[in-house]
Scaffold this motif. Structure first.
Motif, PDB file in Angstrom:
ATOM      1  N   GLN A 101       0.854  -1.188   0.000  1.00 13.41           N
ATOM      2  CA  GLN A 101       0.000   0.000   0.000  1.00 13.41           C
ATOM      3  C   GLN A 101       0.894   1.243   0.000  1.00 13.41           C
ATOM      4  OE1 GLN A 101      -3.340  -0.117  -0.023  1.00 13.41           O
ATOM      5  NE2 GLN A 101      -3.589  -2.339   0.290  1.00 13.41           N
ATOM      6  N   PRO A 102       0.374   2.389  -0.412  1.00 10.48           N
ATOM      7  CA  PRO A 102       1.170   3.616  -0.336  1.00 10.48           C
ATOM      8  C   PRO A 102       1.663   3.846   1.097  1.00 10.48           C
ATOM      9  CG  PRO A 102      -0.807   3.998  -1.618  1.00 10.48           C
ATOM     10  CD  PRO A 102      -0.964   2.633  -1.013  1.00 10.48           C
ATOM     11  N   GLY A 103       2.960   4.010   1.231  1.00  7.82           N
ATOM     12  CA  GLY A 103       3.540   4.243   2.550  1.00  7.82           C
ATOM     13  C   GLY A 103       3.873   2.992   3.320  1.00  7.82           C
ATOM     14  N   SER A 104       3.592   1.793   2.758  1.00  8.08           N
ATOM     15  CA  SER A 104       3.907   0.551   3.469  1.00  8.08           C
ATOM     16  C   SER A 104       5.422   0.426   3.671  1.00  8.08           C
ATOM     17  CB  SER A 104       3.403  -0.662   2.674  1.00  8.08           C
ATOM     18  OG  SER A 104       2.002  -0.660   2.598  1.00  8.08           O
ATOM     19  N   MET A 105       5.777  -0.177   4.782  1.00  4.57           N
ATOM     20  CA  MET A 105       7.186  -0.340   5.133  1.00  4.57           C
ATOM     21  C   MET A 105       7.765  -1.535   4.379  1.00  4.57           C
ATOM     22  SD  MET A 105       9.724   0.743   6.879  1.00  4.57           S
ATOM     23  CE  MET A 105      11.261   0.206   7.599  1.00  4.57           C
ATOM     24  N   VAL A 106       8.227  -1.291   3.148  1.00  2.00           N
ATOM     25  CA  VAL A 106       8.783  -2.333   2.299  1.00  2.00           C
ATOM     26  C   VAL A 106      10.239  -1.988   1.994  1.00  2.00           C
ATOM     27  CG1 VAL A 106       8.552  -3.646   0.165  1.00  2.00           C
ATOM     28  CG2 VAL A 106       6.517  -2.663   1.246  1.00  2.00           C
ATOM     29  N   ARG A 107      11.108  -2.980   2.106  1.00  2.00           N
ATOM     30  CA  ARG A 107      12.517  -2.800   1.766  1.00  2.00           C
ATOM     31  C   ARG A 107      12.763  -3.442   0.408  1.00  2.00           C
ATOM     32  NH1 ARG A 107      12.336  -4.543   6.941  1.00  2.00           N
ATOM     33  NH2 ARG A 107      13.021  -6.668   6.410  1.00  2.00           N
ATOM     34  N   TYR A 108      13.358  -2.680  -0.496  1.00  2.00           N
ATOM     35  CA  TYR A 108      13.675  -3.160  -1.840  1.00  2.00           C
ATOM     36  C   TYR A 108      15.181  -3.388  -1.935  1.00  2.00           C
ATOM     37  CZ  TYR A 108       8.963  -1.546  -2.988  1.00  2.00           C
ATOM     38  OH  TYR A 108       7.601  -1.349  -3.018  1.00  2.00           O
ATOM     39  N   ASP A 109      15.559  -4.646  -2.098  1.00  2.00           N
ATOM     40  CA  ASP A 109      16.977  -5.025  -2.184  1.00  2.00           C
ATOM     41  C   ASP A 109      17.295  -5.446  -3.614  1.00  2.00           C
ATOM     42  OD1 ASP A 109      18.993  -4.830  -0.351  1.00  2.00           O
ATOM     43  OD2 ASP A 109      18.354  -6.529   0.855  1.00  2.00           O
ATOM     44  N   TYR A 110      18.130  -4.642  -4.284  1.00  2.00           N
ATOM     45  CA  TYR A 110      18.569  -4.967  -5.639  1.00  2.00           C
ATOM     46  C   TYR A 110      19.982  -5.538  -5.554  1.00  2.00           C
ATOM     47  CZ  TYR A 110      14.632  -2.064  -7.118  1.00  2.00           C
ATOM     48  OH  TYR A 110      13.374  -1.535  -7.306  1.00  2.00           O
ATOM     49  N   ARG A 111      20.146  -6.800  -5.992  1.00  2.00           N
ATOM     50  CA  ARG A 111      21.458  -7.448  -5.984  1.00  2.00           C
ATOM     51  C   ARG A 111      21.979  -7.560  -7.409  1.00  2.00           C
ATOM     52  NH1 ARG A 111      19.656 -11.127  -1.901  1.00  2.00           N
ATOM     53  NH2 ARG A 111      19.358  -9.918  -0.005  1.00  2.00           N
ATOM     54  N   LEU A 112      23.249  -7.281  -7.612  1.00  2.00           N
ATOM     55  CA  LEU A 112      23.857  -7.313  -8.941  1.00  2.00           C
ATOM     56  C   LEU A 112      24.966  -8.356  -8.999  1.00  2.00           C
ATOM     57  CD1 LEU A 112      22.746  -4.257  -8.656  1.00  2.00           C
ATOM     58  CD2 LEU A 112      24.297  -3.790 -10.539  1.00  2.00           C
ATOM     59  N   ALA A 113      24.931  -9.161 -10.050  1.00  2.04           N
ATOM     60  CA  ALA A 113      26.051 -10.053 -10.372  1.00  2.04           C
ATOM     61  C   ALA A 113      26.835  -9.394 -11.494  1.00  2.04           C
ATOM     62  CB  ALA A 113      25.535 -11.417 -10.796  1.00  2.04           C
ATOM     63  N   LEU A 114      28.081  -9.029 -11.226  1.00  2.00           N
ATOM     64  CA  LEU A 114      28.902  -8.270 -12.162  1.00  2.00           C
ATOM     65  C   LEU A 114      30.004  -9.142 -12.745  1.00  2.00           C
ATOM     66  CD1 LEU A 114      29.254  -5.052  -9.979  1.00  2.00           C
ATOM     67  CD2 LEU A 114      27.698  -5.385 -11.899  1.00  2.00           C
ATOM     68  N   PRO A 115      30.559  -8.739 -13.884  1.00  2.00           N
ATOM     69  CA  PRO A 115      31.700  -9.475 -14.442  1.00  2.00           C
ATOM     70  C   PRO A 115      32.820  -9.578 -13.417  1.00  2.00           C
ATOM     71  CG  PRO A 115      30.856  -7.915 -16.043  1.00  2.00           C
ATOM     72  CD  PRO A 115      30.130  -7.639 -14.761  1.00  2.00           C
ATOM     73  N   ILE A 116      33.541 -10.686 -13.446  1.00  2.00           N
ATOM     74  CA  ILE A 116      34.530 -10.975 -12.413  1.00  2.00           C
ATOM     75  C   ILE A 116      35.646  -9.933 -12.358  1.00  2.00           C
ATOM     76  CG2 ILE A 116      36.002 -12.426 -13.860  1.00  2.00           C
ATOM     77  CD1 ILE A 116      36.250 -14.289 -11.369  1.00  2.00           C
ATOM     78  N   GLU A 117      35.914  -9.268 -13.487  1.00  2.00           N
ATOM     79  CA  GLU A 117      37.002  -8.282 -13.522  1.00  2.00           C
ATOM     80  C   GLU A 117      36.578  -6.913 -12.989  1.00  2.00           C
ATOM     81  OE1 GLU A 117      34.865  -8.156 -17.475  1.00  2.00           O
ATOM     82  OE2 GLU A 117      35.649  -9.702 -16.114  1.00  2.00           O
ATOM     83  N   THR A 118      35.327  -6.751 -12.570  1.00  2.00           N
ATOM     84  CA  THR A 118      34.821  -5.453 -12.127  1.00  2.00           C
ATOM     85  C   THR A 118      35.514  -4.994 -10.848  1.00  2.00           C
ATOM     86  OG1 THR A 118      32.660  -5.958 -13.061  1.00  2.00           O
ATOM     87  CG2 THR A 118      32.758  -4.145 -11.492  1.00  2.00           C
ATOM     88  N   ASP A 119      35.945  -3.745 -10.844  1.00  2.00           N
ATOM     89  CA  ASP A 119      36.489  -3.111  -9.638  1.00  2.00           C
ATOM     90  C   ASP A 119      35.303  -2.615  -8.816  1.00  2.00           C
ATOM     91  OD1 ASP A 119      37.519  -1.388  -7.704  1.00  2.00           O
ATOM     92  OD2 ASP A 119      39.169  -0.734  -8.981  1.00  2.00           O
ATOM     93  N   LEU A 120      34.997  -3.297  -7.721  1.00  2.00           N
ATOM     94  CA  LEU A 120      33.783  -3.006  -6.962  1.00  2.00           C
ATOM     95  C   LEU A 120      33.812  -1.612  -6.328  1.00  2.00           C
ATOM     96  CD1 LEU A 120      33.071  -6.433  -5.225  1.00  2.00           C
ATOM     97  CD2 LEU A 120      32.192  -5.537  -7.376  1.00  2.00           C
ATOM     98  N   LYS A 121      34.990  -1.204  -5.883  1.00  2.31           N
ATOM     99  CA  LYS A 121      35.093   0.126  -5.287  1.00  2.31           C
ATOM    100  C   LYS A 121      34.813   1.205  -6.324  1.00  2.31           C
ATOM    101  CE  LYS A 121      38.123   3.025  -2.454  1.00  2.31           C
ATOM    102  NZ  LYS A 121      39.449   3.140  -1.787  1.00  2.31           N
ATOM    103  N   ALA A 122      35.387   1.041  -7.508  1.00  2.87           N
ATOM    104  CA  ALA A 122      35.146   2.007  -8.583  1.00  2.87           C
ATOM    105  C   ALA A 122      33.688   1.968  -9.025  1.00  2.87           C
ATOM    106  CB  ALA A 122      36.066   1.701  -9.765  1.00  2.87           C
ATOM    107  N   PHE A 123      33.083   0.785  -9.004  1.00  5.97           N
ATOM    108  CA  PHE A 123      31.683   0.659  -9.394  1.00  5.97           C
ATOM    109  C   PHE A 123      30.783   1.396  -8.404  1.00  5.97           C
ATOM    110  CE2 PHE A 123      27.568  -1.448  -9.743  1.00  5.97           C
ATOM    111  CZ  PHE A 123      27.384  -1.480 -11.119  1.00  5.97           C
ATOM    112  N   GLN A 124      31.085   1.281  -7.112  1.00  7.83           N
ATOM    113  CA  GLN A 124      30.311   2.017  -6.105  1.00  7.83           C
ATOM    114  C   GLN A 124      30.414   3.522  -6.323  1.00  7.83           C
ATOM    115  OE1 GLN A 124      31.963  -0.514  -2.629  1.00  7.83           O
ATOM    116  NE2 GLN A 124      30.089   0.366  -1.838  1.00  7.83           N
ATOM    117  N   GLU A 125      31.615   3.987  -6.616  1.00  7.42           N
ATOM    118  CA  GLU A 125      31.798   5.415  -6.866  1.00  7.42           C
ATOM    119  C   GLU A 125      31.024   5.856  -8.101  1.00  7.42           C
ATOM    120  OE1 GLU A 125      35.986   5.899  -7.154  1.00  7.42           O
ATOM    121  OE2 GLU A 125      36.344   5.659  -4.993  1.00  7.42           O
TER     122      GLU A 125
END
Length: 844
Positions: free
Chosen positions: A208-232
């Protein structure tokens, strides 16, 4: 060659003398072993937990990157950008009620997890029976499927094949959920997991509008990805997104932070144990050197220089230190392997049980520095004293100070020990306070011992012979008064601090609850349900109080125009900025509100947005009346002015918010309501059934159950503190035994002289009991004062909790001290009482 000869000669004498055994160094080795083992074990287990998090980061997080939003979904632009970078999985989470599919059936709060068809990106979901996740959650002619945590099946008396009602939807239970790969890194949960497919949520009516829902988006990235740079890159591309970003490199930052803090405190307590053992080391070295008086005097008469004598016994001390340290390191290094046997059940993942060099090297450094610091005083004095003085030592103890070089070495060693503790602590400030406290405690106990030896000289002469002799023993030349008080007092101080901290933390969660604490929180009440909800609750007999307020979600994105990333935010209020916070608005000043600055707005206020802010947050940020905050409310930035500051009592379990807004713009935003209800215990079940049956989207949180969940984690922390407390107590007892042993020769001499003069064994035993009993009680009283003061400071200024002086600790400590001193004193004097006078008198 000649310059090297003295050291070679010293080493030859040292190891030749060690062939006779290490009888005088048993307490030395035991104290060193306990302290080194405690520090090495805490450091190794902390490192194993951290490495376990890193090893299983992807599985624990559920992806390479996790983006968390509360109350709202990611925008189309954000999703399109993310889909170009990798594979996405969406998990929606919310607290709601799960109940039996019968009228008036059992119900409880659950954590509903709605997953998509690619969940989990990493790791495995283990089910019983062993079926695929898609089969377990798919829609069939019997409806949607679900999987439940085993404890929920037991709690609701359900089994595979039964149905559970969530909101307006009936789900068929297809399996028991044995393992969730990403469970351990989720936020604190109030209920067991119920997992469903996201497509089934529409039928529940919970979104419902205003309902306490948490949306968790998980990403599977290529193995060579620099995670720190991706966060930035994410932060730069969507600076106003307001999501919480985590990477698999730091899958559980809050857990890591908790382990760091707990590890630091346990390490400091372990170091305190080692310092207590340091007194035992000093006593052991003194006792050993006393036993070598004749040898040292003979060597000096034969022309041995002081330097050679010092080197002989320093080599022995360092060699024995090596033995004690290695055995302590071996015990500490094995700790992760022992902990791994049961840690998985507590943490939810496997710790990396392996060899960790850094904590072991740190423990070894502490061991050697402590042994050297506490040994050098006695070693230097023996080498410095003349042969004639040494031969008179039995009746005239060695006095004076060490050489200037020895004092310099002692000072440098003590400074290096302090610097090592501060440098390698996760919080140098707290470690610095620990060092200051340790030095102060040593000084206080030394002064107390000195005062007793001085003041007892002026006491009136006791009429009872045993009491008169016991008092005289406290101030006679060579009396162990200061040594016993220092030895027993330090161990008791550590014990009192740990006991009071554990008791106050436990009391803060359980025993210190207000007598009128609410029985329920009801959440996710929709605006159109408010009137009916109030009517239902108030009409229920046994309800004493209902409080209800509107609630929305938002986050602080700027303070006086400056983003949080550019601010220096004190650690105790960083939680305010971590993610979206619960917000509310009110025209009237809420009950029990304590304004400390500013005024509340008029009830009919309709001007620019104003906010009432928590005083502690304002103080931490240096804010005052008239300053501004920028709040991101459902993706829209809103500037608000601080109108007043409030003092909030978070311990009352009432509804409280860091920020309360004025009416107007805030009252028009999508919102739900939250309510607290105080009711008689015997109608709570019926009230919960009535509310959740009529309002299927409304969830109830029982305060008692929430506290039980918090107490479960606390029990593991308390266990760790208790283990260290036992080690500290054992070290203190060993040190006390060492203090008694250090004066053993003097006690043998005294008992024999008194026997020759006609004293009976019974009267001598009574004398020694009175002497050690007085020392034990004095040590206990000082330990209670120092320990209470230290635990008060830690509880108030570091843990931010209310402090209570626990009666059982105050009473138990003197009894424990009295028992320990009497037992150790009796054990140390019994052999002295059994000595026959003839042997000693012939030697004299």
């Amino acid at each position: 060659m000649s310059k090297r000869l003295p050291f070679s000669l010293a080493a030859s004498y040292a190891f030749r003398e060690l062939r006779g055994g290490i009888k005088g160094f048993r307490i030395f080795l035991a104290c060193l072993f306990l302290g080194v083992a405690a520090i090495a074990a805490v450091g190794s287990i902390s490192a194993a937990i951290e490495q376990g998090l890193r090893n299983d980061g992807r599985n624990l997080l559920g992806g390479d990157i996790a983006l968390n939003l509360v109350h709202r979904k990611a925008s189309d632009a954000q999703l399109n950008w993310l889909q170009e970078k990798g594979k996405i999985s969406l998990v929606r989470e919310m607290r709601t009620m799960g109940k039996q599919a019968v009228e008036g059936g059992k119900r409880t709060l659950i954590e509903l997890r709605a997953v998509d068809n690619v969940y989990p990106l990493y790791g495995d979901v283990i089910l019983e029976p062993n079926i695929t996740l898609s089969d377990a959650l798919a829609k069939t002619d019997k409806g949607w499927g679900t999987i439940l945590a085993p404890n929920l099946l037991r709690k609701l008396n359900l089994a595979v094949g039964d149905q559970i009602v969530v909101g307006n939807e009936h789900y068929e239970i297809r399996a028991s959920l044995i393992k969730e790969p990403d469970l351990s890194t989720r936020a604190f949960t109030y209920g067991p997991t119920v997992m469903v497919f996201g497509e089934s949520l529409e039928g529940t009516g919970l979104i419902q509008p205003g309902s306490m829902v948490r949306y968790d988006y998980r990403l599977a990235l290529p193995i060579e990805t620099d995670l720190k740079a991706f966060q930035e890159a994410i932060t730069t591309t969507f600076p106003e997104a307001g999501w919480r970003i985590r990477s698999s490199e730091k899958a559980a930052p809050r857990i890591s932070q908790f382990i760091d803090v707990l590890g630091m405190y346990l390490t400091l307590i372990g170091l305190a144990t080692l310092l207590v053992g340091g007194v035992g080391i000093a006593n052991a070295v003194k006792s050993f050197m006393d036993s070598k008086v004749g040898v040292v005097a003979t060597l000096k008469c034969l022309g041995a220089p002081s330097r050679l004598i010092f080197q002989i016994y320093l080599i022995q001390i360092l060699f024995l230190t090596l033995i004690g340290t290695i055995t302590g390191l071996f015990a500490g290094a094995s700790a992760p392997y022992i902990a791994s046997a049961f840690a998985k059940d507590i943490l939810g993942w496997e710790i990396a049980a392996q060899f960790y060099a850094e904590p072991l090297l740190l423990a070894a450094a502490f061991g050697f520095l402590t042994a050297f610091t506490f040994s050098i005083w006695s070693l230097s004095k023996a080498g410095k004293t003349s042969p004639a003085r040494l031969f008179r030592d039995l009746t005239s103890p060695i006095t004076g100070r060490p050489t200037p070089k020895a004092m310099l070495a002692l000072s440098l060693s003590a400074i290096l020990l302090a610097l090592t503790a501060v440098t390698f602590a996760s919080n140098p400030r707290i470690a610095g306070f620990f060092i200051v406290g340790a030095i102060s405690t040593f000084a206080i106990y030394h002064c107390v011992g000195w005062l007793i030896t001085k003041l007892t000289r002026f006491l009136p002469r006791a009429t009872h012979p045993a009491l008169r002799t016991a008092i005289a023993n406290l101030h006679r030349p060579g009396a162990p008064t200061t040594s016993v008080i220092l030895s027993m007092g330090l161990g008791l101080t550590v014990l009192v601090i740990v006991a009071l901290l554990e008791g106050n933390v436990r009391q803060a969660v359980t025993q210190s609850l207000p007598e009128e604490a609410p029985g329920f929180y009801f959440i996710d009440i929709q605006p159109e349900q408010v009137e009916d909800f109030d009517k239902l609750v108030k009409s229920t007999a046994g309800v004493n109080e209902l409080r209800r307020v509107p609630m929305m979600r938002g986050r602080i994105t700027a303070v006086n125009g400056t983003p949080p990333s550019e601010l220096e935010i004190p650690s105790e209020i960083k939680w305010v900025f971590r993610s979206d916070r619960g917000l509310t608005w009110s025209a009237e000043m809420p009950e029990n509100t304590k304004l400390v600055d500013g005024n509340w707005w008029p009830e009919d206020y309709n001007g620019k947005p104003l906010v009432s802010l928590d005083q502690a947050v304002a103080k931490g940020l240096g804010l005052s009346i008239g300053d501004s905050l920028t709040i991101n409310l459902l993706g829209r930035p809103i500037d608000v002015e601080i109108a007043n500051l409030r003092k909030i009592d978070w311990g009352g379990l009432e509804i409280n918010f860091v920020m309360v807004f004025s009416p107007g713009l805030m009252s028009k935003a999508p919102q739900t309501h939250i309510a607290t209800v105080k009711a008689l215990p015997d109608i709570e079940d019926a009230l919960e059934i009535k509310v959740t049956d009529q309002f299927s989207n409304v969830s109830s949180i029982r305060v008692k159950e929430a506290l039980e969940a918090a107490t479960e984690l606390l029990s593991h922390v308390a266990l760790a503190l208790s283990v260290i407390a036992v080690v500290a107590l054992l070290a203190g007892t060993l040190v006390l035994g060492g203090a008694v042993a250090a004066g053993h020769r003097r006690r043998v001499y005294d008992s024999i002289v008194l026997k020759v003069l006609g004293a009976s064994r019974k009267s001598l035993a009574a004398t020694f009991f009175l002497e050690f009993g007085m020392l034990g009680l004095i040590s206990a009283m000082v330990a209670v004062v120092i320990g209470a003061a230290a635990s008060w400071a830690i509880t108030i200024y570091i843990l931010r909790l209310e402090f209570a002086l626990l009666t059982e600790v105050v009473l138990f400590t003197p009894l424990l001290a009295l028992l320990a001193t009497l037992v150790c004193g009796y054990a140390g004097t019994w052999s002295a009482l059994r000595q026959r006078p003839a042997a000693l008198l012939r030697n004299e």
